[in-house]
Write a protein that holds these residues in place. Sequence first.
Motif: not given
Length: 265
Positions: A231-257
């Motif tokens: 589960t990836v958090l940003q500013r206290g809310e869930i940004l993305a969740r799933g397995d590592y392949a899913t969240v690491s491919a999410d452009p929002r996660v790349r930008e935020a984290y």
Amino acid sequence: MITHPTAAPADAGATRAVLSARGLAKRFGSFLAVNNVDIDVHHGRIHALIGPNGAGKSTVFNLLTKFLKPTAGRIVLDGTDITAMDPACVARMGMVRSFQISATFGDMTLLDNVRVALQRPNSLYHQFWRSLTSLDRLNRQAMELLDRVGLADMAHLRANNLSYGRKRALEIATTLALEPRVLLLDEPLAGMGQEDVEHMASLIKSVSRDCALLMVEHNLKVVGDISDEITVLQRGEILARGDYATVSADPRVREAYMGSEDDGH
């Protein structure tokens, strides 16, 4: 507000959620630190909670372990609503947490550290008048736990003589002595050298087979190697969740984290 993804691991239905939170929120005065967080931690699986600094990871962790009271939301442990319970009651139900600073008795041997932890599950914790030799019946259990974390050959060393990573392994042994239903680890790899990181990551993976395990962690390589769900958090809310392949491919996660946490992990 960010819409939470609905994807879940393909085999999530085969496991059961030991710890669940729905609509979790925490406000400090006018500051909303956590908002509408849902999370499920399943038996036999590792759930990693990640995010950039200030994302709300520690607040969520402290809400789940009852060190903070939620402003809104519900927390359920093994089917029981624990939202209003205090940490001691929740600990007796099988929720065990670690802290960022290793909590061991430095002047005691590794064996004695684990024997102390074994007193509660063996109904000896209130018999303070007994001599230390009365704990000898716990030696076999203690040695089995030390062997499980790779410290059996150091059983008679003082904890102060251990490297930082081995102290964290000893801490895992003492938490396992409490027979946890759910184990929550707060940055278990922080401050470790590479050898200790590899040992601890392997240990965490092994431990997770017998309980539900949630960890807050910054080491993204280890998160990717051993986590079943993230589960990836940003500013206290869930940004993305799933397995590592899913969240690491999410452009929002790349930008935020990942883009902002260029620490080589």
